[in-house]
Design an enzyme around this catalytic site. Structure first.
Site, PDB file in Angstrom:
ATOM      1  N   SER A 158     -11.618  -4.445   1.984  1.00 60.58           N
ATOM      2  CA  SER A 158     -10.324  -3.799   1.829  1.00 60.58           C
ATOM      3  C   SER A 158      -9.631  -3.657   3.179  1.00 60.58           C
ATOM      4  CB  SER A 158     -10.518  -2.427   1.184  1.00 60.58           C
ATOM      5  OG  SER A 158      -9.280  -1.784   1.041  1.00 60.58           O
TER       6      SER A 158
ATOM      7  N   ASN B 104       0.858  -1.178   0.000  1.00 60.71           N
ATOM      8  CA  ASN B 104       0.000   0.000   0.000  1.00 60.71           C
ATOM      9  C   ASN B 104       0.897   1.233   0.000  1.00 60.71           C
ATOM     10  OD1 ASN B 104      -1.546   2.308   1.315  1.00 60.71           O
ATOM     11  ND2 ASN B 104      -3.175   0.809   0.978  1.00 60.71           N
TER      12      ASN B 104
ATOM     13  N   ALA C  13      -5.049  -0.398  -3.050  1.00 60.70           N
ATOM     14  CA  ALA C  13      -5.572   0.951  -2.804  1.00 60.70           C
ATOM     15  C   ALA C  13      -6.742   0.785  -1.844  1.00 60.70           C
ATOM     16  CB  ALA C  13      -6.023   1.606  -4.108  1.00 60.70           C
ATOM     17  N   GLU C  14      -6.642   1.373  -0.659  1.00 62.11           N
ATOM     18  CA  GLU C  14      -7.562   1.012   0.418  1.00 62.11           C
ATOM     19  C   GLU C  14      -9.021   1.383   0.133  1.00 62.11           C
ATOM     20  OE1 GLU C  14      -5.054   3.142   0.702  1.00 62.11           O
ATOM     21  OE2 GLU C  14      -5.522   4.846   2.022  1.00 62.11           O
ATOM     22  N   ASN C  15      -9.247   2.259  -0.836  1.00 61.55           N
ATOM     23  CA  ASN C  15     -10.631   2.583  -1.180  1.00 61.55           C
ATOM     24  C   ASN C  15     -11.300   1.447  -1.961  1.00 61.55           C
ATOM     25  OD1 ASN C  15      -8.711   3.412  -3.246  1.00 61.55           O
ATOM     26  ND2 ASN C  15     -10.517   4.042  -4.385  1.00 61.55           N
TER      27      ASN C  15
END
Lengths: 217, 219
Positions: free
Chosen positions: A87, A22, A45-47
């Site tokens: 996520s 990340n 991508a944490e979204n």
């Protein structure tokens, strides 16, 4: 080479093919430009993307595919779009190998402050989950902020995580947090040990086999 | 059951002091049509649940600036000047969560879990005032479930019974929020007959959805 790319290039050298990574905003985003030959990362991508690519070329992006900074990105073959709960489940569950982020302060115990400056509210976002859940926490940051040390003996800003940081890479060197303190493993040949120590608010441990950091012009 | 209705009918279920979950991550998957239309609604004393409170150009900015919102439950407010102004005027209006904690609180709210233990935020201000417990040598914080009266959800495609397909990274909070509110309103770019969305591609089942509102086509 500017400081940011010196840092990003050194961080890139420590990553391995196939790792799930990340990348925070700023310097960490530059890491992808410096990956050694044969090293391909799975960017989380944490979204909501596992397997994100780079920024979408002008005119080719879609507002339905963005990274955590809201920028339109591409996805790599083998990618998956996931919902926020999954996520962050991936983060908390230890499925992210390396998280690379910036810092306001980091101290010799590996405590990190990177979400809130005194009297200013920005927000936490995914930072607390990432530093708590990722297997390895790497800080990619400039050594000082306007000449003031960011590496300190004790964080004074609100913490993001306690004892979470593993590695700090700055334009001055490569440092590792150990139970004994911060070890300067590599130094940028452009600086002396005295200069690095003077820019650091914590006592650095200098090993006998201090190496030169790989820096190109 | 055909859940397609007008935005006016859907909004008639919203009252003063409601908590409203708003899907989206920055502008991606943000239910902008619902938020924008809601600017004309009389309800006040509202609590908004949203990851980041949107951006400068988001309809959340005028909603927050309207004075009708009293509390913000979120993770990050860097890009919304109205949220920043609310915080400066009254820091207590802001209920900041780590992102994984907020999204899991919403999932818990939707799926019948009262509370859960997470390691995120141990040793930070997030731990203050909360129960903690050790499991397998590691400290965890107890976080409680979050539910809302109403949810605003964005869909790329919805069918008439409320099944939803969400593209790409627009699923984000939309998927969990759709399960965690008493009255779930979906705005859809496209509405199709039941059966037209392949069951393999249904992101969120219509069983959670109360109203489907078409987004007017822009000429």
């Amino acid at each position: 080479m500017d400081n940011k790319n010196i840092i990003a290039r050194r961080v890139a050298q420590m990553l391995h093919d196939g790792e799930v990574v990340n990348l925070g905003v700023g310097v960490p985003q530059l890491v992808a430009n410096w990956l050694p030959e044969g090293v391909e990362l799975i960017v989380h991508a944490e979204n909501g993307i596992i397997g994100a690519g780079g920024y979408a070329p002008e005119g080719e992006g879609t507002p339905n595919v963005v990274d955590a900074g809201g920028q339109m990105v591409t996805v790599k073959p083998g990618a998956q779009f996931i919902i926020s709960t999954d996520s962050f489940g991936a983060i908390r569950g230890g499925h992210i190998d390396v998280t690379i982020l910036g810092a306001y302060q980091v101290d010799e115990k590996g405590n990190l402050a990177n979400w809130c400056l005194p009297n200013k509210m920005g927000g936490i976002g995914g930072a607390m989950d990432l530093v708590s859940g990722a297997k390895q926490v790497v800080l990619a940051m400039e050594h000082t902020q306007k000449g003031n040390p960011k590496i300190v003996d004790h964080c004074t800003y609100p913490l993001t995580g306690v004892g979470v940081v593993d590695v700090i890479v700055t334009e001055m060197g490569f440092m590792r947090i150990t139970p004994e303190g911060i070890v300067l493993e590599e130094i940028n040949p452009a600086y002396t040990v005295e200069q690095v120590q003077a820019a650091t608010g914590a006592k650095l441990i200098i090993p006998e086999n201090l190496k030169a950091m790989d820096v190109i012009d | 059951m055909n859940k397609v209705t007008t935005v006016e009918e859907a909004f008639s279920h919203i009252k003063d002091n409601d908590t409203i979950m708003v899907g989206g991550f920055l502008m991606c998957g943000s239910p902008e049509y619902l938020i924008h239309t809601f600017l004309d609604h009389p309800a006040k004393g509202l609590t908004i649940v949203n990851n980041d409170m949107g951006e400068y150009g988001s309809s959340l900015t005028p909603l927050l600036a309207s004075g009708r919102v009293t509390d913000l439950i979120c993770t990050w407010i860097v890009r919304n000047p109205a949220a920043q102004a609310m915080y400066k005027a009254n820091p207590k209006c802001l209920h900041i969560n780590p992102q994984g904690t907020l999204t899991e609180r919403i999932r818990a709210g939707g799926f019948g879990i009262a509370a859960f233990y997470t390691p995120t935020g141990v040793g930070t201000i997030i731990e203050d005032g909360k129960d903690t417990r050790w499991f397998n040598g590691r400290k965890y914080i107890m976080e409680t479930a979050l539910r809302a009266n109403v949810a605003f959800i964005h869909a790329n495609v919805a069918d008439e019974s409320g099944n939803i397909f969400m593209k790409g990274s627009s699923k984000n909070y939309n998927a969990a929020m759709a399960t965690a509110a008493d009255y779930v309103i979906v705005e859809a770019e496209e509405i199709v007959p039941v059966g037209d969305i392949d069951p393999e591609l249904v992101t969120v089942s219509g069983i959670y959805v109360n109203a489907v509102v078409p987004i007017p086509k822009q000429d």
